[in-house]
Design an enzyme around this catalytic site. Structure first.
Site, PDB file in Angstrom:
ATOM      1  N   SER A  78       0.923  -1.061  -0.008  1.00 41.70           N
ATOM      2  CA  SER A  78       0.000   0.054  -0.018  1.00 41.70           C
ATOM      3  C   SER A  78       1.008   1.155  -0.211  1.00 41.70           C
ATOM      4  O   SER A  78       2.090   1.169   0.635  1.00 41.70           O
ATOM      5  CB  SER A  78      -0.877   0.017   1.356  1.00 41.70           C
ATOM      6  OG  SER A  78      -1.503   1.133   1.352  1.00 41.70           O
TER       7      SER A  78
ATOM      8  N   TYR B 186      -3.162  -0.233  10.416  1.00 40.16           N
ATOM      9  CA  TYR B 186      -3.173  -0.520   9.017  1.00 40.16           C
ATOM     10  C   TYR B 186      -1.762  -0.061   8.260  1.00 40.16           C
ATOM     11  O   TYR B 186      -1.008  -0.896   7.861  1.00 40.16           O
ATOM     12  CB  TYR B 186      -4.169   0.044   8.077  1.00 40.16           C
ATOM     13  CG  TYR B 186      -4.161  -0.211   6.531  1.00 40.16           C
ATOM     14  CD1 TYR B 186      -4.403  -1.380   6.133  1.00 40.16           C
ATOM     15  CD2 TYR B 186      -4.024   0.878   5.741  1.00 40.16           C
ATOM     16  CE1 TYR B 186      -4.514  -1.780   4.719  1.00 40.16           C
ATOM     17  CE2 TYR B 186      -3.680   0.732   4.507  1.00 40.16           C
ATOM     18  CZ  TYR B 186      -4.206  -0.536   3.952  1.00 40.16           C
ATOM     19  OH  TYR B 186      -4.101  -0.808   2.662  1.00 40.16           O
TER      20      TYR B 186
HETATM   21  P1  NAD Z   1     -11.249  -6.376  -1.276  1.00 40.59           P
HETATM   22  O1  NAD Z   1     -11.906  -6.315  -0.097  1.00 40.59           O
HETATM   23  O2  NAD Z   1     -11.918  -5.829  -2.285  1.00 40.59           O
HETATM   24  O3  NAD Z   1     -10.423  -7.700  -1.444  1.00 40.59           O
HETATM   25  C1  NAD Z   1      -9.687  -8.007  -0.223  1.00 40.59           C
HETATM   26  C2  NAD Z   1     -10.177  -9.487  -0.276  1.00 40.59           C
HETATM   27  O4  NAD Z   1      -9.362 -10.115   0.713  1.00 40.59           O
HETATM   28  C3  NAD Z   1     -11.521  -9.991   0.103  1.00 40.59           C
HETATM   29  O5  NAD Z   1     -12.239 -10.666  -0.881  1.00 40.59           O
HETATM   30  C4  NAD Z   1     -11.637 -10.352   1.426  1.00 40.59           C
HETATM   31  O6  NAD Z   1     -12.587 -11.386   1.761  1.00 40.59           O
HETATM   32  C5  NAD Z   1     -10.227 -10.998   1.454  1.00 40.59           C
HETATM   33  N1  NAD Z   1      -9.753 -11.354   2.892  1.00 40.59           N
HETATM   34  C6  NAD Z   1      -9.916 -10.473   4.122  1.00 40.59           C
HETATM   35  N2  NAD Z   1      -9.399 -11.091   5.052  1.00 40.59           N
HETATM   36  C7  NAD Z   1      -8.922 -12.290   4.679  1.00 40.59           C
HETATM   37  C8  NAD Z   1      -8.338 -13.445   5.435  1.00 40.59           C
HETATM   38  N3  NAD Z   1      -8.036 -13.327   6.822  1.00 40.59           N
HETATM   39  N4  NAD Z   1      -8.011 -14.563   4.580  1.00 40.59           N
HETATM   40  C9  NAD Z   1      -8.037 -14.450   3.197  1.00 40.59           C
HETATM   41  N5  NAD Z   1      -8.728 -13.445   2.595  1.00 40.59           N
HETATM   42  C10 NAD Z   1      -9.383 -12.512   3.101  1.00 40.59           C
HETATM   43  O7  NAD Z   1      -9.897  -5.093  -1.297  1.00 40.59           O
HETATM   44  P2  NAD Z   1      -8.748  -4.647  -2.444  1.00 40.59           P
HETATM   45  O8  NAD Z   1      -8.948  -3.095  -2.710  1.00 40.59           O
HETATM   46  O9  NAD Z   1      -9.053  -5.537  -3.577  1.00 40.59           O
HETATM   47  O10 NAD Z   1      -7.592  -5.000  -1.606  1.00 40.59           O
HETATM   48  C11 NAD Z   1      -6.633  -6.061  -1.948  1.00 40.59           C
HETATM   49  C12 NAD Z   1      -5.272  -5.705  -1.263  1.00 40.59           C
HETATM   50  O11 NAD Z   1      -4.780  -4.248  -1.698  1.00 40.59           O
HETATM   51  C13 NAD Z   1      -5.328  -5.444   0.077  1.00 40.59           C
HETATM   52  O12 NAD Z   1      -4.076  -6.207   0.711  1.00 40.59           O
HETATM   53  C14 NAD Z   1      -5.326  -3.953   0.427  1.00 40.59           C
HETATM   54  O13 NAD Z   1      -4.751  -3.625   1.618  1.00 40.59           O
HETATM   55  C15 NAD Z   1      -4.386  -3.588  -0.672  1.00 40.59           C
HETATM   56  N6  NAD Z   1      -4.646  -2.190  -1.020  1.00 40.59           N
HETATM   57  C16 NAD Z   1      -5.872  -1.633  -1.356  1.00 40.59           C
HETATM   58  C17 NAD Z   1      -6.027  -0.520  -1.867  1.00 40.59           C
HETATM   59  C18 NAD Z   1      -7.364   0.065  -2.359  1.00 40.59           C
HETATM   60  O14 NAD Z   1      -7.669   1.366  -2.252  1.00 40.59           O
HETATM   61  N7  NAD Z   1      -8.162  -0.594  -2.646  1.00 40.59           N
HETATM   62  C19 NAD Z   1      -5.039   0.514  -1.590  1.00 40.59           C
HETATM   63  C20 NAD Z   1      -3.623   0.204  -0.984  1.00 40.59           C
HETATM   64  C21 NAD Z   1      -3.710  -1.125  -0.810  1.00 40.59           C
END
Ligand code: NAD
Length: 705
Positions: free
Chosen positions: A582, A595
């Site tokens: 991130s 976070y």
């Molecule tokens: P999202 O919520 O759409 O997807 C995350 C997925 O992880 C979900 O399907 C959820 O069910 C799964 N998950 C949660 N806890 C879990 C566990 N204990 N075991 C297995 N699966 C689990 O979110 P996203 O935006 O697609 O995020 C994906 C990654 O990107 C994350 O690591 C997030 O921190 C990172 N990220 C996202 C953003 C953003 O703006 N969307 C920014 C920076 C980083």
């Protein structure tokens, strides 16, 4: 199914007539041929995948002269009878095709004749005519079927196949000795039909069945009747027989078989993937377990397969990996993998040397395709999953053939020179040369955690677009099922596997990797992406919230990476790990300490692992997204409200705020993150490890240094 099953089961072996007159009444003559072809080809007892062909000689209107001409409709090169459409047929002017005979100069004329088939094309049909075209065109019957039914090949591959054919069919079905498919065989068939005008078909030694009739329906029914008679006869005659000898290895439990497969398949994959990556398929059906558990496994396997289609799919022989499951450990079996494969390669190279002719194509990949393990089952490997699965289906056909032949006679494989001549046929080589260049991730397997979420699913799609198989893991069962459905619809069910995984649980994590190992044979790419987000001022952050962030974003990434390292090490062909970090891992953000800190730990873990992995070819890199609102479930919950409160705006305005905050003034989408994942997963970044790619539309505070 087993030939030695009790008599009352006999009728269940017989193929039911699925011809529907009501459907047929609505169809044109070419459509009737297609209807018959689909009915025949969709039953694996009748013919193997991609095997067999059908034809009809039909009147057609010449597009230039408007005159009626006779047209040969015959399944063209490539494709599968069961699923083909009308465009799968080549169409040839019969008059021109007949005129080709003057180019025939003896049995080796196919190299001259096959390119000439294109000159006979009717109506500019682009479908290429196959090597089997003369087997239809030269037979003076309106409708012809050529099938590879297990029951008939069992008879065709028996030492006394001529006598058995006579015993079963009398004069109704003839018998021709082995001749490689091509023009020469077409001439022999023509000669047979002329000499035996009342015959309903012919068995080709070590090959299959030809049948014919005056209409599509009669041809279909004739084919079914001949196959069913052979099946019933074989069933009756093999009662009480033990074609594979007595059982020397009882099957392990289904669960244990998968465990052994998950431990052994990556070792095989590692040993055979140095030139091009292979994907595996595991098969432990009753037929396979019966064969691998029989005392005659080694001698029968050594005889090689018999139907010509088989050599190209399965190679002439499988590799048997001996295993006494009751007394030996999996480690003992594992120790046999590399030496077994090396011996096979030597054996294959000497087969090539013995059989090669002047001008033969260069020796192809000498690794085995089919691996047999007593008590466990069969592994097959190929450059993509569907080909690996189909190779397994072909070997099951070969097992059925050996079972049938060994029950009523002595099974005979094709002489190795004949097998070689098919495997290294220059026409076959030309087909291989015409194959499109493989996609960058062909033969690769990727595991993605949090795969049902926005970035995870977009990454899965991106990697699959480039040819990868996917093991999609997530904690959310409903979202996982929906993601599975949508990926299978888009990419087919061969290449997608899903597994419920909570990345904070050791047992669930190892289960996810085991799933990938037995479903696809191993792993090349691990995208650690599962995540949550939380925001609160530090004084209001509960220990539970802090711990949850650490558990999922830090410990979870450790558990996933540790398991990936173990699997990559057992394959010994390197691997690529991509962490989704991130912007917050580099640039602190107010009100989200738990976070940000967990993401920073994740980032540093990646750097440590890049150091540890480099000597063994494991690369570890990070993609740092920021503000990916579309498709992200993180942004559908509390996090969005907290962020909106932080920036004193509404949730709806957030995307615009982040866009304006970025240097490039652009929104970031899951597909943008997926692009970076693909780059780091693929060989394009083969010389990068310990790197970070920011996908955040530009953020000075997060510049890497
Ligand atoms: P999202 O919520 O759409 O997807 C995350 C997925 O992880 C979900 O399907 C959820 O069910 C799964 N998950 C949660 N806890 C879990 C566990 N204990 N075991 C297995 N699966 C689990 O979110 P996203 O935006 O697609 O995020 C994906 C990654 O990107 C994350 O690591 C997030 O921190 C990172 N990220 C996202 C953003 C953003 O703006 N969307 C920014 C920076 C980083």
């Amino acid at each position: 199914m087993s030939w030695s099953q009790p008599a009352q089961a006999a009728s269940s072996h017989l193929i039911e007539n699925r011809w529907d007159d009501a459907v047929a009444a609505r169809l044109s003559a070419p459509q009737l041929l297609l209807y018959r072809s689909n009915l025949l080809g969709s039953d694996k007892r009748i013919t193997n995948y991609g095997g067999g062909n059908t034809s009809a000689k039909l009147p057609g209107k010449d597009p230039l002269t408007g005159q009626e001409v006779e047209v040969l409709w015959v399944k063209g090169s490539g494709g599968d009878l069961g699923t083909m459409k009308l465009d799968g047929f080549a169409t040839l002017y019969m008059e021109k095709f007949r005129a080709l005979e003057r180019f025939y100069q003896g049995p080796a004329s196919d190299t001259v004749l096959v390119p000439l088939y294109a000159h006979c094309t009717f109506d500019l049909n682009p479908r290429a005519a196959s090597i089997d075209t003369p087997l239809h065109g030269l037979v003076d019957r309106a409708h012809v079927d050529h099938m590879h039914p297990d029951a008939l090949i069992a008879i065709a591959a028996s030492a006394d196949s001529r006598a058995l054919t006579k015993e079963i069919f009398g004069d109704e079905i003839g018998w021709l000795p082995w001749v490689r498919p091509g023009y020469e065989l077409g001439l022999r068939l023509r000669e047979f039909v002329r000499a035996n005008p009342r015959a309903r078909g012919v068995v080709l030694e070590a090959h299959g069945l030809f049948t014919w009739a005056d209409t599509s329906k009669a041809c279909y029914e004739n084919t079914l009747d001949i196959i069913n008679r052979a099946t019933a006869w074989l069933h009756e005659r093999s009662r009480g027989q033990k074609p594979f000898g007595s059982i020397t290895a009882s099957p392990l439990s289904a669960e244990r078989r998968r465990e052994v497969a998950a431990a052994i398949m990556p070792l095989i994959r590692g040993a055979i993937s140095s030139n091009s990556r292979k994907v595996g398929h595991f098969e432990d059906s009753e037929a396979v377990l019966e064969f691998v558990g029989g005392e005659k496994l080694a001698p029968l396997a050594a005889l090689g397969t018999s139907c010509p289609d088989h050599f190209l799919r399965t190679k002439i022989w499988p590799l048997v990996l001996p295993f006494d499951a009751a007394r030996e450990s999996v480690d003992q079996l594992a120790a046999r993998v590399r030496p077994g494969i090396e011996q096979y390669r030597e054996r294959y190279a000497s087969y090539y040397e013995r059989c090669k002719r002047e001008g033969s194509p260069k020796m192809r990949d000498p690794n085995p395709v089919v691996y047999l393990v007593p008590g466990v089952g069969m592994f097959t490997f190929a450059t993509d999953k569907a080909t690996a699965r189909i190779a397994g289906e072909f070997y099951i056909n070969a097992i059925n053939v050996m079972r049938g032949a060994a029950s009523v006679s002595t099974y005979r494989g094709l002489p190795e020179q004949e097998a070689f001549d098919i495997e290294y046929w220059d026409l076959e080589e030309a087909k291989l040369q015409r194959m499109p260049k493989p996609k960058p991730l062909a033969g690769r397997v990727a595991l993605i955690t949090g795969g049902a979420g926005g970035i995870g699913l977009a990454s899965a799609r991106r990697l699959m677009d480039e040819g990868s198989c996917i093991v999609l893991c997530d904690i959310d069962r409903d979202a996982l099922a929906a993601a599975e459905g949508s990926l299978k619809k888009q990419y087919g069910s061969d290449v997608v596997s899903t597994c419920w995984v909570d990345v904070t649980r050791e047992d669930a994590v190892s289960n996810g990797f085991r799933e990938g190992a037995w479903k696809f044979g191993g792993l090349d790419i691990c995208v650690s992406n599962a995540g949550i987000a939380s925001a609160s001022p530090v004084e209001e952050t509960s220990l539970a919230t802090w711990q949850k962030n650490m558990d999922i974003l830090s410990t979870g990434y450790f558990l996933i990476a540790r398991q990936a390292f173990q699997l990559f090490k057992s394959q010994a062909i390197g691997g690529s790990i991509v962490f989704i970090g991130s912007k917050n891992a580099l640039a602190a953000s107010p009100g989200a300490a738990a976070y940000c800190t967990a993401k920073a730990a994740e980032l540093h873990l990646a750097r440590c692992l890049a150091l540890e992995g480099a000597p063994i070819g494991i690369r570890v890199n990070v993609v740092n997204p920021d503000a990916v609102l579309r498709g992200s479930r993180i942004w559908q919950g509390e996090w969005a409200q907290q962020r909106a409160a932080q920036y004193k705006t509404s949730v709806d305005e957030l995307e615009a705020i982040y866009r304006e905050r970025s240097l490039l003034k652009r929104s970031v989408y899951p597909e943008d993150v997926a692009e970076a994942v693909f780059f780091l997963a693929s060989e394009s970044s083969a010389k990068s490890t310990g790197n970070i790619i920011n996908v955040d539309a530009g953020n000075a505070a997060a510049f890497t240094r």
